[in-house]
Design an enzyme around this catalytic site. Sequence first.
Site: not given
Length: 462
Positions: A291, A317, A431
Amino acid sequence: MALSFDFSNMMAGTLPHGTGVTEAQWLGAAERFAAAHAAVHARAGDLGFLTLATNDALLESSLAVAAKVKGKFDDVLLLGIGGSALGPIALRTALCPPRWNELTPEQRGGHPRLHVLDNVDPATIGATLARLDLSRTLVLVVSKSGGTVETMAQYLIVREALAQAVGEQPAKQHLVLVTDPKVGALRRIANEEGIPAVDIPANVGGRFSVLSPVGILPAALIGIDVRALLAGAAHVTAQAQDADLARNLPGAFAVLQWLADREHGRPIQVLMPYADALRDLALWFVQLWAESLGKITPQGTSVGPTPLPALGATDQHSQVQLFMEGPQDKTVTFIAVKGREHEGRIPPRHGDIPELGYLGGHSLGELIDIEQRATAGALAARGRFNATLAIDTVDAWHLGALMQLFALATAYAGELYGVNAFDQPGVELGKQFAYAMLGRTGSEQARAEWDALPKPDPRWAL
Ligand code: PA5
């Protein structure tokens, strides 16, 4: 107490086939770093995270709340998202004994459990509320802006549930609002209703706020040694006053990742601790790095590395195959924990079976440490950039040191990339569209833009 950084495996000479950061690039970057360093430290007044570790009054504000509520609550429920949640989660995972919330009160030393609602998924919130005895729960509502949609929705639901459980007035004694000293809806609610509130300094933004009451208050409530946490951070901040790249650990981390991205085509930057306790630290780092650095420069260029969390040995793995043989577009930074080699002795059973016999007499601590070194060596042998941050042990001091290291590195990297590491304009449009769809006043323009977007094309949907 120490923190070290071995970046030999990022450098030409150690890495084979002429790959790696050259000495000339490193020395050239030192000058660029000195300018970045000067720019960051000149803004100490604006960049509140630089002084959080030595802000005694701020520490006291959290300790006072913790002292006042001591023994009154079995559970702490933290409402928040992004920088207001990831830091507290990382602290709990790293510094409380494993499975903290499953321990008995005695095993927790009388400290409460800590639950963090960092989303608005109704299934999780419903299940959490169903489990809690709200009459014994303290709710921390954490939001710097004091108005983040997810946190406000959590607050409305939890406040209603509290009022039903204990009554409207007593519910206020179950709330602490952690927010900006002056602005925002939470501050207004605190002022108007006389609900206890703790300040996040105005000059401290979400993802840089873990050492403010955002992280310190929940940490103090669950018995973490917050003074040691801050001491580790203060140590790193003091060392980082040095503008010499060869002596500035956060600077070295930032410069190497930046060079790896810009000069060597390695924009994907993995943080891979070898300790379950540090799993959530990697997630906290991802938000900080992403960010802060994923931005458009003033010249109009999109820049920014892509952080990726991993966990050793588990991800050996899973993702390590990709790190070894996939595109040469990554760096891996390991976090190794020294001083645990002899923990978890492995018993010598099945000595005649080759797959098991060699393990007897070693320890789990030794195994995980050797696996980290083996993976680093294997990556280096194939020309894959990697470095190792080593800490003596996972404790509050070292966690504070690591968090401040990454916060400083992020600020320096912002300067190196030529972007403002402290804003997040890219999240605004989404937003605004959400506000528009929820009918928030003032979002008419966003509604118009949303309505003007091309509609889904039936040819491209199944
Ligand atoms: O780092 C940031 O600034 C953001 O990720 C915020 O932490 C997040 O959006 C939550 O914001 P607030 O603390 O204002 O509710």
